[in-house]
Design an enzyme around this catalytic site. Structure first.
Site, PDB file in Angstrom:
ATOM      1  CE  LYS A  10      32.771  38.778  81.155  1.00  0.00           C
ATOM      2  NZ  LYS A  10      33.091  40.136  80.794  1.00  0.00           N
ATOM      3  NE  ARG A  70      35.782  40.122  85.258  1.00  0.00           N
ATOM      4  CZ  ARG A  70      37.023  39.890  84.810  1.00  0.00           C
ATOM      5  NH1 ARG A  70      37.291  40.008  83.539  1.00  0.00           N
ATOM      6  NH2 ARG A  70      37.971  39.547  85.655  1.00  0.00           N
ATOM      7  N   GLY A 103      34.732  42.871  73.566  1.00  0.00           N
ATOM      8  CA  GLY A 103      35.571  44.055  73.547  1.00  0.00           C
ATOM      9  C   GLY A 103      34.842  45.352  73.303  1.00  0.00           C
ATOM     10  CG  MET A 161      29.408  47.158  75.962  1.00  0.00           C
ATOM     11  SD  MET A 161      27.871  46.519  76.620  1.00  0.00           S
ATOM     12  CE  MET A 161      28.226  44.796  76.729  1.00  0.00           C
ATOM     13  NE  ARG A 199      33.534  34.607  74.601  1.00  0.00           N
ATOM     14  CZ  ARG A 199      33.979  35.857  74.571  1.00  0.00           C
ATOM     15  NH1 ARG A 199      33.211  36.848  75.005  1.00  0.00           N
ATOM     16  NH2 ARG A 199      35.185  36.132  74.130  1.00  0.00           N
ATOM     17  CG  HIS A 222      26.063  43.499  31.198  1.00  0.00           C
ATOM     18  ND1 HIS A 222      27.400  43.242  30.996  1.00  0.00           N
ATOM     19  CD2 HIS A 222      25.384  42.729  30.318  1.00  0.00           C
ATOM     20  CE1 HIS A 222      27.531  42.375  30.017  1.00  0.00           C
ATOM     21  NE2 HIS A 222      26.320  42.050  29.573  1.00  0.00           N
ATOM     22  CB  SER A 268       9.099  30.315  39.887  1.00  0.00           C
ATOM     23  OG  SER A 268      10.361  30.497  40.479  1.00  0.00           O
ATOM     24  N   GLY A 326       9.723  35.544  41.714  1.00  0.00           N
ATOM     25  CA  GLY A 326      10.926  36.283  41.327  1.00  0.00           C
ATOM     26  C   GLY A 326      11.093  37.403  42.334  1.00  0.00           C
ATOM     27  CG  ASN A 365      16.424  38.986  42.518  1.00  0.00           C
ATOM     28  OD1 ASN A 365      16.427  38.629  43.694  1.00  0.00           O
ATOM     29  ND2 ASN A 365      17.279  38.530  41.628  1.00  0.00           N
ATOM     30  CB  CYS A 392      13.865  31.338  40.698  1.00  0.00           C
ATOM     31  SG  CYS A 392      12.760  32.445  39.817  1.00  0.00           S
ATOM     32  CE1 TYR A 405      11.798  26.037  42.352  1.00  0.00           C
ATOM     33  CE2 TYR A 405       9.763  24.766  42.301  1.00  0.00           C
ATOM     34  CZ  TYR A 405      10.595  25.721  41.750  1.00  0.00           C
ATOM     35  OH  TYR A 405      10.228  26.349  40.596  1.00  0.00           O
TER      36      TYR A 405
END
Lengths: 890, 890
Positions: A25, A94, A103, A105, A338, A454, A767, A769, A771, A835, A855
């Site tokens: 601000k 302010r 909103g 603070m 803003r 699953h 590649s 993995g 996960n 991947c 990639y």
């Protein structure tokens, strides 16, 4: 203290670049002042002062003296004096942090009023009602924010008064009424605090500054920062400005506006205003504001000025602006500017049009769009305007939203789905026996299971919304009903789920359909010109492959073959493979499976003709294809009780024995991936034969299949060497020695990263993995953590992000970087991709750009997100000179 | 070709250092020749020639010409000619690899005989019986080894002949008998090969050389190499020597001897001989040899010579030698010398006495003893002489052997154990409800579970032998019997288990008790002077702590607190803690647990007074303390059917719900370790309070407790920071600010290794938990792999070692090294230890020395092993100049 040794900046000192020190601000006000736009005079206390206050619990030494100097200047500027009963100066105090936290603070308006100055204000403005309106607002605001008096007490007193007077609106109260209200409010304050309402304006100011500083650390601000990943130690600036009054009669007003439409992105200003009101009235929604266009009629001069100012601001900021203004007696004052928040749709249009207008470059246009926002456009979602009864939340397992009738049984879901009925399949958890029902359902909801359960994996594969791990859900198929958050729903009733957020909602809710448009396409074309990372898709079916290609995927980075075994009719054959008791039975079962696999491959390779398809050989543990031992035991008991045939019973017993022998304590770390390829090589051999046959057949028909075979879960170079040798022999047999099929591996174990140089010797590509790599690096089972202790870890800030959504750069990233370096060191031609689900996460894509992958691959629906994110990563990297991301902050 | 370009070495060329090229036997012969000891003249074909042969399938070019040159020399030396019917030269053709593989490869004796030369030999020696005895031996040996005729055919013909002649011993056969036997043997060869027995001695020699080369790759040699980790590509040398004959009448003999007693290590030669025999008769055990001492009487001259030779050899080799000799007509010939195999007990005595005699240095003495051998002395084991009926093999889960009556129920085991009955507790798998029975049993046998199953961990903690995961075992408690490898045993029958090997044996088997002695103590004192690594023990009970101190542990590196919750009476309280439904119930349960923990800690700290004790806070997932859901469901069903009280039923239902909510798919990667400390901080707080109170109480009594608190499973620095803060606060509360309790962490996740620099900031020490680290780095659940696919991986050579026994240096080791480097880099004072099972493995200890750890910690019984291994590691490192182990070979 700031670098320049001062804690206060006087407008127009400062600029839009100084957000960190002056808050958003303050920087906006400084910029507008600098541009000569109408801004009430004032000064800004820096965020640095706030940080000192937070650290020490005290205002920085000398701060209030510094403030006093600027106050004197402000008095000179306005010709008014703080606390002067004759001509009182009123100020607004302010909050304003570097990052917008709308909103969250606190703000105090009309500061400087007391029992004496209110009279002076009445006198001076000739409007006693206005003066007491300001005073009662001030007492309430100061009471709530600085003195921590409960808002409720004030509201009650106001309501009592209005009831007494028989009026509905605040404006209908008279000056006398308001005067009485001030008395009542002061009484409330004195009762609550044990002291009279502070009358000294200097004291008021100091306490207000402290209160605004304190509001940085209030509960809701902290929660907001956690939600949006904003650091806790930035602090807020405080802006002190001479008050201007939108509530000074019918030539005064207050309003908010956008320089373009934030919902659609269309050109032309857009906003609302209220005559004779202060800003909080707009925010609080007490009165209904009018469309901005109507202001032209009632305040034509100020309206014209506003248009000019907004145009100037957009040109200066080169972005759509969200502004606040006040008109005091027909004179316009700007209170804030803003960059405006906008919908994804608007973001695309604005960025594209600004680039085409020449206001910004194309690169800048790409940097303006949050890639995650594109998701909104790619999946149906719940109408943001809809009123919802959210019953419960589960895990956002597969994006999109769906409405349908409750069905508790896969067969029933299939039956109804086939006749076009919209159904939601609801199960405690799903297993391979449910897949045919999932295929026909609009969405899936389960009580158990995480993001990799699953249900989640299959639903994502099918592109259907799913909510999993919904703890408040109890499923009672016997009774034909479910219980959700204490309520009971019967099968056949309608329910809505939103897989993007995990929400479960009672009844039917209006959905907004997925929608892409020319803005979307144009921005992505620009992104493709800029990005250096390839973008592929994870796709297991021909439909997925076609969808992925539509979305611009440049190949398939992960084609999971196991999902092909889950389909109806195939699961039985797969079970025969697993349970085969001799070689003849095994060969027979494999011989039935092979043409099915080959058919799938042909279709997928054809859909991706000319683009690479990375096929991962069987990965999950075999028990995932078998019924659970619980269920088998029940079936056996049932047959025994009901006089089932001895052959059936002994058949089931054999199955049970096989299931039990395959059961594992930690299946994640068990017999799966390449380990299966080593221990039960016949399955891999069948798969490779099917791949080779598909390649051959397409080649003979003049097509151009480009295939890469990927071996999962390799940790030891000898594993890859052995399976590669076997696969190579099969390829050679079918396709001849000079075939073009590449063989590589997933890197998803820490050990694979540590010995990546050795593994690279055996691999054409890696590649990542990510996960499973995240699970093993962090020792964290996603199924067990998500919905259990992971939320607590996020809440406490032990995890900055969910490491399964955004790559854990310091931990997992370090190993990924190590593997890239070792792998490329040993084999410079090694192709590197990723991947895991992180392949579609923009933050993670920035990292992958940094370590030099070739990639990323992600689900088809995230391909556009990834294309944009990759472009942004390339731009950021160009700007920052390609720093080594994994050594940077987490 | 060897470096010098030649493939044949002529004795006395070469020396004992040239084992790699000449094989152990060849190098020994060369050395003995060099020393002027009586060795039959001959030459050696190098291992290099064998490697060429293995690679190409052909003998190296020119090899047989080279051999011919040396043959001519040998003929000159002996005055005999190969194939000369007048004065034939006979030779032995023996295998001999660089590493001793006794009996695994082939040898051909008496080569050079044919129908003509046998007559010459008879003439020359005046002993036709001898000549035909040699010939029939040669035809049989050459037939079996070179021509691959089945041994059985020859043995049958010999037996037929003896039966016909009515004699028992070969020696009783006449020259004519043997002549007939040769004819029969040649007939057998011709029938089997379709060609007559080869008469050309040069052809015989070439084919024999090839056959010996081939024998390097025979089935049993490959199996042996796999078992002992010998590389497959070394190849064997071939020694060709002039034959000397121990079967040339009553002044001839053959024998084997050791320069000291290989069983006890006592001084004085020890061996056996046979008069009038060839070497293979001793090996084959056809006749019973006589003790060597008796040779003094019958062959005093040769005996005296033998004593002198053996003394010279021991002086030269500075080690106990195992020799083979032949006496031909009272003249001694040495055929082999090598360092003799010995029992652990003998190894200790020999090394100690040789060092005390000044023959070798103390360092050399330490390097002479295989640390693993010490295990034999520390646990009871099955008498190696005993005849066994091994019924089945399970996993060697906890070392030692035990004999006892079969008991299928923990209560029964406790009851019988308490009255002094020896029992073996046999269960499908164990759980916390079985611990009281395990405590009273002599040993434990389970059908399910791996090396880290409940049974295995608890048994190791109790120091009792255990065999787990015995697949051939079926337990039927209902019928009161078990089935093992097709046989049924009833409860009460006697059985023997050997936890060191995993063997399960029918009936009672004699055991050899554990035994240490002064040699053992002396060697370990020497080891302590040399080693730089500290050695601590993993000990969870006061008894373990005392035992560990006795064995020389310098502290406790891992005290697992959870085992303290498993004891009877405590488990119930722990369950109350877990199931507590409100804070009051939780506090009450914790308040009951705390004094019990404190009591344990006091005893352990007191037992280790003055030495550090590292206490690990609760690690396993909470469901490990609860009954299984299966069992609970059964109990509920039982109560419901049998009219149990509603309170009992609802209590069990509550338990069931808690159990189900705590169930995990991959508990290894779930809510455990520090995650529990974060999510359920009250348990850690109670534990730290108990530790602090114990420290305080001992301190007040003038004792010196040295305590380190270890937080398990840390992957994120914030986890350690948070738990450290909480623990620190409790310590300060009880012990004051200046307390000496250190706080550190286990490093057992790959992520912890990757961010070790950040974690070090929060830690006083790291202790590598290499068990879990191996599981996460390799993505390999020990429970699921061992007994399942791990054996196949070892068999196929994908794993060189079981990574849970010997640290996987390239993979896990790389991360350990990374963590050491990052940790010490960030905090040079950081103490580094390891408390996984690898802490007691000599090969792994070499690695830990290399990366610069401060100490290793292992089970009490392995402490002596670790002390010795640490000394050897220090010596090796000093010798090799402290190379970076983790970059070396796997």
């Amino acid at each position: 203290m700031s670098d320049t040794g001062k804690s206060v900046y006087r407008l127009p000192e400062g600029s839009k670049e100084m957000k960190d020190l002056l808050g958003g601000k303050g920087a906006g006000l400084a910029e507008m002042s600098r541009l000569g736009l109408p801004v009430p005079p004032g000064f800004i206390i820096t965020t640095e002062a706030c940080r000192t206050y937070m650290r020490t619990g005290e205002l920085p030494e000398g701060l209030m003296q510094e403030v006093a100097v600027h106050l004197r200047w402000l008095e000179g500027e306005t010709g008014k004096c703080l606390g002067d009963p004759e001509n009182p100066l009123l100020v607004s105090v302010r909050s304003g942090a570097a990052v917008s936290m709308p909103g969250m603070m606190d703000t105090v308006l009309n500061l400087g009023l007391n029992d004496a100055t209110v009279e002076g204000l009445a006198e001076r403005t000739g409007d006693a009602r206005f003066a007491y309106d300001c005073y009662r607002r001030f007492v309430q605001m100061f009471g709530e924010i600085v003195l921590k008096v409960r808002a409720h007490s004030f509201e009650e007193a106001l309501d009592d008064l209005k009831r007494e007077r028989g009026v509905e609106q605040d404006q209908e109260l008279s000056a006398e009424d308001l005067k009485g209200l001030v008395r009542a409010f002061k009484g409330i304050v004195e009762e609550a605090t044990g002291r009279p309402f502070p009358q000294d304006p200097e004291e008021q100011l100091e306490r207000a500054v402290k209160a605004v500083f304190d509001s940085w650390d209030n509960e809701r601000a902290r929660a907001y920062r956690r939600e949006f990943g904003i650091p806790d130690d930035l602090g807020t600036a405080v802006t002190v400005q001479a008050m201007v009054f939108g509530n000074m009669g019918e030539t005064s007003a207050t309003g908010v506006a956008f320089t373009r439409n934030p919902a659609t992105g269309e050109q032309g200003i857009f906003g609302e205003f209220l005559l004779n009101a202060q800003g909080e009235d707009v925010v609080a929604g007490i009165r209904t504001p009018k469309p901005l266009a109507e202001m032209e009629e009632v305040l034509p001069r100020a309206y014209g000025e506003l248009l000019r100012v907004m145009q100037a601001l957009e040109r200066e900021y080169k972005d759509m602006q969200d502004i606040e203004f006040t008109v005091e007696r027909d004179r316009l004052y700007m209170l804030q500017t803003r960059s405006g928040k906008r919908t994804a749709r608007a973001a695309l249009k604005i960025a594209r049009e600004m680039a085409e207008e020449g206001l910004i470059s194309r690169d800048e246009a790409l940097l303006r769009i949050d890639p995650k926002g594109l998701n909104q456009l790619l999946h149906p979602h719940i109408d943001p305007e809809a009123r919802l009864e959210v019953l419960a939340r589960g895990l956002p397992a597969s994006p999109g939203a769906a409405v349908g009738r409750i069905v508790l049984d896969a067969d029933e879901a299939e039956r109804l789905g086939e006749v076009g009925e919209a159904v939601i399949l609801i199960r405690r958890e799903t297993n391979p026996d449910d897949v045919h029902g999932m295929i026909r359902a609009r969405g899936v909801l389960t009580a158990l299971g995480g993001m990799t359960s699953h249900a989640a994996v299959v639903a994502r594969g099918l592109g259907k919304p799913a909510v999993t791990g919904c703890k408040e859900l109890e499923v009672d198929p016997g009774a034909g009903e479910i219980r959700l958050a204490g309520r009971t729903f019967r099968a056949g009733e309608t329910i809505t789920i939103e897989g993007s957020t995990g929400r479960v909602i009672a009844g039917e809710v209006p959905l907004v359909e997925a929608e892409t448009n020319e803005d979307f396409e144009q921005i992505l074309r620009w992104a493709d010109e800029v990005r250096t990372l390839g973008v592929r898709a994870n796709a297991d079916t021909p439909e997925d492959a076609r969808k992925a290609r539509e979305f611009g995927a440049e190949g398939i980075g992960l084609c999971r073959t196991e999902h092909m075994f889950m389909d109806e009719g195939r699961l039985e054959v797969m079970r025969e493979v697993i349970l085969a008791e001799d070689e003849a039975a095994l060969d027979a079962a494999l011989a039935r499976l092979e043409p099915l696999q080959r058919g799938d491959f042909e279709e997928i390779f054809a859909a991706m003709d000319g683009l690479p398809v990375t096929v991962r050989l069987l990965d999950p543990p075999l028990h995932e294809f078998l019924p659970g031992s619980e269920k088998l035991k029940q079936s056996i008991a049932g047959l025994e009780a009901g006089g089932g045939s001895p052959e059936d019973i002994s058949g089931l017993r054999r199955q049970l024995k096989a299931v039990e022998s395959l059961e594992e304590r930690n299946p994640m770390l068990g017999l799966r991936g390449v380990r299966l390829g080593i221990v039960r090589p016949e399955i891999y051999r069948m798969q490779v034969r099917a791949i080779a046959a598909a390649v051959k057949s397409l080649g003979e028909r003049g097509r151009n299949p480009v295939v890469e075979i990927m071996i999962p879960l390799v940790g030891f170079p000898a594993e890859l060497k052995e399976t590669r040798r076997q696969a190579g022999a099969v390829l050679e047999e079918v396709l001849g020695e000079e075939n073009s099929v590449k063989i590589g591996t997933m890197i998803e174990l820490p050990r694979a990263c540590a010995v990546a140089d050795e593994i690279a010797q055996e691999a054409d590509f890696f590649s990542f993995g990510t996960n499973d790599l995240t699970q093993t690096v962090c020792g964290l089972s996603r199924d067990d953590a998500e919905g259990k202790f992971l939320p607590e870890y996020l809440h406490r800030g032990i995890f900055e992000n969910n490491p399964f959504e955004t790559l854990d750069r310091r931990g997992v990233g370090r190993l990924v970087a190590m593997a890239c370096e070792l792998g490329r060191g040993a084999k410079p031609s090694l192709k590197l991709g990723i991947c895991g689900e992180h392949g579609g996460d923009p933050e993670s894509i920035r990292f992958f750009q940094g370590v030099g992958l070739d990639y990323v691959s992600c689900s088809p629906y995230r391909v556009p997100v990834a294309r944009l994110a990759a472009a942004r990563a390339a731009l950021t990297e160009r700007r920052d000179g390609g720093e080594r991301m994994y050594d940077g902050g987490a």
